[in-house]
Design an enzyme around this catalytic site. Sequence first.
Site, short mmCIF file in Angstrom:
data_model
loop_
_atom_site.label_atom_id
_atom_site.label_comp_id
_atom_site.label_asym_id
_atom_site.label_seq_id
_atom_site.Cartn_x
_atom_site.Cartn_y
_atom_site.Cartn_z
N ILE A 27 -9.95 -56.92 -35.76
CA ILE A 27 -9.67 -58.36 -35.83
C ILE A 27 -9.42 -58.88 -34.42
O ILE A 27 -8.63 -58.30 -33.67
CB ILE A 27 -8.39 -58.62 -36.68
CG1 ILE A 27 -8.47 -57.90 -38.05
CG2 ILE A 27 -8.11 -60.11 -36.82
CD1 ILE A 27 -9.47 -58.43 -39.01
N ALA A 59 -1.87 -45.83 -27.81
CA ALA A 59 -1.31 -47.05 -28.40
C ALA A 59 -2.33 -48.18 -28.22
O ALA A 59 -3.39 -47.99 -27.61
CB ALA A 59 0.00 -47.40 -27.71
N TRP A 60 -1.99 -49.38 -28.73
CA TRP A 60 -2.99 -50.45 -28.76
C TRP A 60 -2.93 -51.42 -27.60
O TRP A 60 -3.75 -52.33 -27.51
CB TRP A 60 -2.91 -51.24 -30.07
CG TRP A 60 -1.52 -51.50 -30.60
CD1 TRP A 60 -0.95 -50.86 -31.66
CD2 TRP A 60 -0.54 -52.42 -30.11
NE1 TRP A 60 0.33 -51.32 -31.85
CE2 TRP A 60 0.60 -52.28 -30.93
CE3 TRP A 60 -0.51 -53.34 -29.06
CZ2 TRP A 60 1.76 -53.04 -30.73
CZ3 TRP A 60 0.64 -54.10 -28.86
CH2 TRP A 60 1.75 -53.93 -29.69
N ASN A 61 -1.98 -51.27 -26.70
CA ASN A 61 -1.84 -52.32 -25.68
C ASN A 61 -2.79 -52.20 -24.50
O ASN A 61 -3.17 -53.21 -23.91
CB ASN A 61 -0.38 -52.41 -25.21
CG ASN A 61 0.17 -51.09 -24.75
OD1 ASN A 61 -0.45 -50.05 -24.95
ND2 ASN A 61 1.34 -51.13 -24.15
N LYS A 98 -8.06 -40.07 -29.68
CA LYS A 98 -8.00 -40.98 -30.82
C LYS A 98 -7.31 -42.27 -30.39
O LYS A 98 -6.12 -42.28 -30.10
CB LYS A 98 -7.22 -40.38 -31.99
CG LYS A 98 -7.35 -41.25 -33.24
CD LYS A 98 -6.27 -41.03 -34.26
CE LYS A 98 -5.01 -41.78 -33.98
NZ LYS A 98 -5.10 -43.25 -34.11
N GLU A 117 4.50 -40.42 -23.78
CA GLU A 117 4.79 -41.70 -23.13
C GLU A 117 5.21 -42.66 -24.22
O GLU A 117 4.37 -43.15 -24.98
CB GLU A 117 3.54 -42.24 -22.43
CG GLU A 117 3.04 -41.38 -21.28
CD GLU A 117 4.01 -41.33 -20.11
OE1 GLU A 117 4.99 -42.08 -20.09
OE2 GLU A 117 3.77 -40.52 -19.21
N CYS A 149 5.16 -51.12 -22.53
CA CYS A 149 6.25 -50.19 -22.82
C CYS A 149 7.36 -50.23 -21.76
O CYS A 149 8.52 -50.04 -22.07
CB CYS A 149 5.71 -48.79 -22.93
SG CYS A 149 4.70 -48.37 -21.51
N GLU A 157 2.58 -39.20 -16.40
CA GLU A 157 1.16 -39.49 -16.23
C GLU A 157 0.95 -39.95 -14.79
O GLU A 157 1.88 -40.27 -14.06
CB GLU A 157 0.71 -40.58 -17.21
CG GLU A 157 0.87 -40.12 -18.64
CD GLU A 157 0.00 -40.86 -19.64
OE1 GLU A 157 0.22 -42.07 -19.84
OE2 GLU A 157 -0.90 -40.22 -20.22
#
Length: 485
Positions: free
Chosen positions: A29, A152-154, A177, A251, A285, A459
């Site tokens: 979306i 994550a999605w950000n 993933k 993270e 984050c 990281e």
Amino acid sequence: MTHPAQPKASHFINGEYVEDTAGTPIPVIYAATGEQIATVHAATPAIVEQALSTAKAAQKAWAKMSGTERGRILRRAADIMRDRNHDLSVLETYDTGKPLQETLVADATSGADALEYFGGLAASLTGEHIPLGEDWVYTKREALGLCVGIGAWNYPTQIACWKGAPALACGNAMVFKPSETTPLCALKVAEILIEAGAPAGVFNVVQGMGEVGGALVTDPRVDKVSLTGSVPTGKKVYAAAAEGMKHVTMELGGKSPLIIFDDADLDNAVGGAINGNFYSSGQVCSNGTRVFVQKGIKEKFLARLAERTGNAILGDPMDEATSFGPMVTENQMNIVLGYIEKGKEEGARLICGGKRADMDGYFIEPTVFADVTDDMTIAREEIFGPVMSVLDFDTEEEVVARANDTEFGLSAGVFTKDFTRAHRVIGNLEAGSCFINSYNDAPVEAPFGGVKASGVGRENSKEAIKHFSQVKSVYVRMGDVEAAF
Ligand code: NDP
């Protein structure tokens, strides 16, 4: 007509796009309009198996290549990403809703930095020679093997590169993933690596929800799991990885303090608070969401902050003038609106924002609460949206104790002109990634990660190499072997 954001297929395995429509459909979306722009399918067990066995098979030959060869491929991939920055940024905007003004400078470019940096390091990953009289020990820095990355999605492009680049530089293979919310960008990273010359199978992407992540994390062939996500997911993934004695990098989330002393340059401090709360509409984050302001400058700070926050341009994320985008999903918007209501109910003073913006898409106005106290929900829980909590303080000792009174420890910042105090305060704060007179810079050269519940491992920088490799030590005897019998 197919939307330009629709990928050729859901997964990227063994150097090519792969589809299995038997997997649960995942709608993509566009957060700025609520319109469905693409569909991918969650990986079926057969797809997960294909990705893991392919990566496992490809890893050994990849690790046997010289570091210079591996590095050359990563650096070529960085060049391709930079050449295509505009298209990749548009895709990142479709995937996340973040404004193009940001994605043009913070996503594919940051991914390219990681590919270039770790590509440059790949040839220098050597061991040491330890003399022991006539005998000696030498060490070798070896790959861990098969690594799983979960994002994550950000920052879907950046996260894929921040995990993939050091993993590949060290000679590992990866199955990545993405978050089900933002499945598009990692596929492009995989495609570009192949184009740059990476052997098929060293970087694979599979889609899916937590259960696909779970299947990857528990597979006995997997040697390492690197997750970017929330603390509750981190606890689950860490526990599952421990069961198989796997290496981890976690993270996770934060509720980081940003401390502003009364001698700070006011506009710089306001700028730091804006960068640390409203970039990517607060979906970062490391955000400094607890802004501690020394009492003497509180009202001046709030007035200037409200004035500058009023300059945010909410609108079409594809318009480069837009400086503030929507929440990634309707669900995330509702979570954040719930926190805003909690802030009002618990007695915080609303300075600006405080509601959904009157437009299409999942926009929330940049929101500032003042007079926030340490026990309020908005000061304790990670909101992951554009909600800044301003708290007052009197003394350095008091503010350090309050800043540390949290389960999290990702980031921390301090604004002051007194450098002795700046270093002393940062030295006393429990956080992994810190800032003095700045906030939220994340260059690839600097280690990034948290302490306490915010994570394990680091990281970026040379630190990341340690987390994607292990040391073999070899004792070499030059004389005879003495034995008791
Ligand atoms: P989640 O923790 O919900 O998910 C992170 C990833 O883990 C997703 O890909 C998710 O899949 C997957 N996942 C969920 N459950 C499992 C499981 N049991 N086993 C394996 N994988 C699983 O985080 P969000 O995507 O909501 O991202 C927001 C969070 O990420 C915030 O808390 C934020 O602080 C943190 N974050 C941390 C950063 C850091 O570097 N420290 C950077 C950016 C974000 P799916 O969502 O598809 O179900």
